[in-house]
Motif scaffolding. Structure first.
Motif, PDB file in Angstrom:
ATOM      1  N   SER A   1      45.110  43.848  49.386  1.00 40.13           N
ATOM      2  CA  SER A   1      44.318  44.207  50.543  1.00 40.13           C
ATOM      3  C   SER A   1      43.573  42.983  51.075  1.00 40.13           C
ATOM      4  O   SER A   1      43.373  42.014  50.353  1.00 40.13           O
ATOM      5  CB  SER A   1      43.318  45.304  50.159  1.00 40.13           C
ATOM      6  OG  SER A   1      42.488  44.879  49.074  1.00 40.13           O
ATOM      7  N   THR A   2      43.140  43.061  52.352  1.00 37.20           N
ATOM      8  CA  THR A   2      42.594  41.881  52.998  1.00 37.20           C
ATOM      9  C   THR A   2      41.195  41.556  52.487  1.00 37.20           C
ATOM     10  O   THR A   2      40.554  42.359  51.800  1.00 37.20           O
ATOM     11  CB  THR A   2      42.521  42.081  54.517  1.00 37.20           C
ATOM     12  OG1 THR A   2      41.426  42.961  54.820  1.00 37.20           O
ATOM     13  CG2 THR A   2      43.817  42.634  55.080  1.00 37.20           C
ATOM     14  N   GLU A   3      40.725  40.391  52.885  1.00 41.11           N
ATOM     15  CA  GLU A   3      39.370  39.982  52.516  1.00 41.11           C
ATOM     16  C   GLU A   3      38.311  40.868  53.160  1.00 41.11           C
ATOM     17  O   GLU A   3      37.147  40.840  52.759  1.00 41.11           O
ATOM     18  CB  GLU A   3      39.134  38.528  52.920  1.00 41.11           C
ATOM     19  CG  GLU A   3      39.792  37.503  52.022  1.00 41.11           C
ATOM     20  CD  GLU A   3      41.271  37.289  52.339  1.00 41.11           C
ATOM     21  OE1 GLU A   3      41.799  37.941  53.274  1.00 41.11           O
ATOM     22  OE2 GLU A   3      41.902  36.459  51.661  1.00 41.11           O
TER      23      GLU A   3
ATOM     24  N   PHE B   1      50.315  37.434  42.661  1.00 42.29           N
ATOM     25  CA  PHE B   1      50.016  38.735  42.060  1.00 42.29           C
ATOM     26  C   PHE B   1      48.768  38.607  41.202  1.00 42.29           C
ATOM     27  O   PHE B   1      48.742  37.895  40.206  1.00 42.29           O
ATOM     28  CB  PHE B   1      51.208  39.198  41.231  1.00 42.29           C
ATOM     29  CG  PHE B   1      51.086  40.599  40.691  1.00 42.29           C
ATOM     30  CD1 PHE B   1      50.442  41.588  41.412  1.00 42.29           C
ATOM     31  CD2 PHE B   1      51.630  40.931  39.464  1.00 42.29           C
ATOM     32  CE1 PHE B   1      50.335  42.876  40.925  1.00 42.29           C
ATOM     33  CE2 PHE B   1      51.535  42.218  38.965  1.00 42.29           C
ATOM     34  CZ  PHE B   1      50.886  43.193  39.693  1.00 42.29           C
ATOM     35  N   GLY B   2      47.716  39.322  41.603  1.00 40.11           N
ATOM     36  CA  GLY B   2      46.429  39.171  40.954  1.00 40.11           C
ATOM     37  C   GLY B   2      46.269  39.975  39.687  1.00 40.11           C
ATOM     38  O   GLY B   2      46.758  41.104  39.582  1.00 40.11           O
ATOM     39  N   GLY B   3      45.561  39.407  38.729  1.00 35.66           N
ATOM     40  CA  GLY B   3      45.239  40.094  37.491  1.00 35.66           C
ATOM     41  C   GLY B   3      43.762  40.032  37.146  1.00 35.66           C
ATOM     42  O   GLY B   3      43.199  40.984  36.613  1.00 35.66           O
TER      43      GLY B   3
ATOM     44  N   ASP C   1      49.157  37.002  49.699  1.00 36.95           N
ATOM     45  CA  ASP C   1      48.113  36.798  48.694  1.00 36.95           C
ATOM     46  C   ASP C   1      47.751  38.177  48.174  1.00 36.95           C
ATOM     47  O   ASP C   1      47.084  38.957  48.854  1.00 36.95           O
ATOM     48  CB  ASP C   1      46.906  36.109  49.333  1.00 36.95           C
ATOM     49  CG  ASP C   1      45.766  35.870  48.347  1.00 36.95           C
ATOM     50  OD1 ASP C   1      45.761  36.487  47.271  1.00 36.95           O
ATOM     51  OD2 ASP C   1      44.859  35.071  48.673  1.00 36.95           O
ATOM     52  N   GLY C   2      48.201  38.485  46.964  1.00 35.76           N
ATOM     53  CA  GLY C   2      47.992  39.801  46.377  1.00 35.76           C
ATOM     54  C   GLY C   2      46.944  39.800  45.294  1.00 35.76           C
ATOM     55  O   GLY C   2      47.137  40.440  44.250  1.00 35.76           O
ATOM     56  N   ALA C   3      45.833  39.109  45.522  1.00 43.19           N
ATOM     57  CA  ALA C   3      44.759  39.105  44.525  1.00 43.19           C
ATOM     58  C   ALA C   3      44.316  40.520  44.196  1.00 43.19           C
ATOM     59  O   ALA C   3      43.943  40.822  43.061  1.00 43.19           O
ATOM     60  CB  ALA C   3      43.577  38.279  45.031  1.00 43.19           C
ATOM     61  N   ARG C   4      44.359  41.404  45.221  1.00 45.66           N
ATOM     62  CA  ARG C   4      44.012  42.819  45.012  1.00 45.66           C
ATOM     63  C   ARG C   4      45.198  43.707  45.372  1.00 45.66           C
ATOM     64  O   ARG C   4      45.029  44.783  45.961  1.00 45.66           O
ATOM     65  CB  ARG C   4      42.775  43.169  45.840  1.00 45.66           C
ATOM     66  CG  ARG C   4      41.525  42.392  45.413  1.00 45.66           C
ATOM     67  CD  ARG C   4      40.284  42.817  46.186  1.00 45.66           C
ATOM     68  NE  ARG C   4      39.099  42.121  45.687  1.00 45.66           N
ATOM     69  CZ  ARG C   4      38.567  41.035  46.265  1.00 45.66           C
ATOM     70  NH1 ARG C   4      39.109  40.535  47.359  1.00 45.66           N
ATOM     71  NH2 ARG C   4      37.503  40.459  45.735  1.00 45.66           N
TER      72      ARG C   4
ATOM     73  N   ALA D   1      47.895  29.949  42.234  1.00 51.11           N
ATOM     74  CA  ALA D   1      49.037  30.772  42.630  1.00 51.11           C
ATOM     75  C   ALA D   1      49.341  30.594  44.107  1.00 51.11           C
ATOM     76  O   ALA D   1      50.503  30.420  44.514  1.00 51.11           O
ATOM     77  CB  ALA D   1      48.764  32.238  42.318  1.00 51.11           C
ATOM     78  N   ASN D   2      48.308  30.620  44.945  1.00 47.77           N
ATOM     79  CA  ASN D   2      48.518  30.468  46.373  1.00 47.77           C
ATOM     80  C   ASN D   2      49.040  29.088  46.733  1.00 47.77           C
ATOM     81  O   ASN D   2      50.007  28.940  47.490  1.00 47.77           O
ATOM     82  CB  ASN D   2      47.212  30.728  47.129  1.00 47.77           C
ATOM     83  CG  ASN D   2      46.869  32.199  47.229  1.00 47.77           C
ATOM     84  OD1 ASN D   2      47.740  33.064  47.146  1.00 47.77           O
ATOM     85  ND2 ASN D   2      45.598  32.502  47.397  1.00 47.77           N
ATOM     86  N   VAL D   3      48.408  28.067  46.191  1.00 50.16           N
ATOM     87  CA  VAL D   3      48.763  26.698  46.573  1.00 50.16           C
ATOM     88  C   VAL D   3      50.174  26.348  46.110  1.00 50.16           C
ATOM     89  O   VAL D   3      50.980  25.806  46.880  1.00 50.16           O
ATOM     90  CB  VAL D   3      47.726  25.702  46.013  1.00 50.16           C
ATOM     91  CG1 VAL D   3      48.219  24.269  46.178  1.00 50.16           C
ATOM     92  CG2 VAL D   3      46.398  25.878  46.720  1.00 50.16           C
TER      93      VAL D   3
END
Length: 363
Positions: free
Chosen positions: A154-156, A212-214, A183-186, A77-79
């Motif tokens: 949220s950030t790393e 968008f993270g799942g 980057d919305g993994a969370r 998703a990011n790349v």
């Protein structure tokens, strides 16, 4: 520190732990959605009914102009998202701690051909002042051209951007003909913590493209690229295919997101994970010798422990050492973390710290 770093050998024991929300199970409602989708034939490559429904839901959450491209994983998703925003000579500015800088094996550089410019930060967050310092060299053919600012929400480091902070960064980026990626993994954990709908700190704040993270919020597999500003990207369908991220049986990715988003499952899962992190932080803060070193704003707790305590604890519970030099560790909570998990872990920390203190007092 990567979510995929090696862990101690626990001889196959099904240990509960706090290593990563990637370690969590699949939510039963997601399993049920996969089973329900597994009936009959559906057109391939996103022409199915589930993906059509997902497109409707994404517009409901992010606005009428939003477009969604389901993919297999977060790195993809990011790349792909960044590649669609950039030229071959472009650079992406991000916090030094960003996943795209540390934890994707150089994929933005190797696959997308981009220059990543990492910015040291105190709390994992960019600011307009930091962006101003690193966004330079425009028009200089000897310098990779800054084109995208990438934030993580949220950030790393478990911290959150407010909508106003994102909007300020986006305004500066757009003023300099740059684009804003998140980057919305969370992202769900951020929405739960902020008490805001996702569009309030994405679409409304000037974000152009979102991962968008799942998977970290109850899915078996799958993430989504959400394009909030269609004019910000080029060639997304082709880039997704060329990057090996086009699922032929896309209905199984989309059906999971539909189950996550049609009701409030995405929010319930995230709220619970955040609440378990808060419970853990409160419990361990009372343990003498344990130092919580970062704000607990989402579903991550960062602490510093004596190295010997960490080594003993990791034989009982899974978690990661974040910084070998300082002894900082990271504890992640997920939708299936229970109060009993938290309480057992906090008790173990207290026990190990108590066992450690006599050794310190003899010195």
């Amino acid at each position: 520190m990567s979510d995929s770093a090696p862990e101690p050998d626990h001889e196959g024991e099904p240990l509960r732990g706090f290593a990563s929300d990637n370690n969590a199970s699949v939510h039963p409602d997601i399993m049920a959605a996969l089973t329900a989708a597994n009936v009959g034939h559906q057109p391939a490559y996103g022409a199915d009914l589930h993906t059509a429904r997902l497109r409707e839901l994404i517009k409901d959450y992010f606005g009428e102009r939003a477009e969604v491209y389901p993919v297999f994983n977060g790195s993809g998703a990011n790349v792909v998202g960044l590649q669609a925003m950039c030229d071959r000579w472009s650079a992406v500015i991000c916090p030094e701690s960003a996943h795209i800088n540390l934890d994707e094996c150089g994929a933005p550089e190797k696959v997308a051909g981009l220059k990543v410019i990492p910015v040291p930060t105190r709390d994992g967050k960019l600011t307009p002042e930091l962006l101003d310092r690193y966004a330079w060299g425009f028009g200089d053919e000897h310098h990779a051209q800054p084109k995208v600012v990438s934030l993580t929400q949220s950030t790393e480091l478990g911290t959150l951007y407010t909508p106003e902070e994102i909007a300020a960064i986006g305004a500066l980026a757009h003023e300099r003909d740059m684009l804003l990626h998140v980057d919305g993994a969370r992202l769900a954990n951020a929405a739960a913590a902020l008490g805001l709908p996702p569009h309030a700190f994405t679409t409304d704040a000037g974000v152009d493209v979102l991962s968008f993270g799942g998977t970290k919020n109850g899915l078996m597999f799958g993430e989504a690229i959400v394009v909030l500003e269609p004019d910000a990207v080029r060639g997304m369908p082709y880039l997704r295919k060329a990057a090996l991220q086009l699922a032929s049986k896309m209905r199984y990715v989309s059906a999971q997101f539909v189950a996550l988003l049609e009701g409030d499952l995405w929010l319930r899962n995230a709220r619970h994970a955040n609440a378990m992190a808060a419970r853990l932080a409160t419990a361990v803060a009372r343990v003498p010798g344990v130092e919580i070193v970062r704000p607990v704003q989402a579903n991550a707790v960062f602490a510093v422990l004596p190295r010997e305590v960490t080594e003993r604890l990791r034989k009982r519970f899974r978690f990661y050492i974040w910084d070998e030099r300082t002894g900082e560790v990271r504890w992640m909570c997920s939708f299936d973390t229970t109060e009993a998990d938290v309480d057992a872990f906090a008790t173990a920390i207290a026990q190990e710290m108590a066992a450690q203190r006599p050794a310190h007092s003899e010195r």
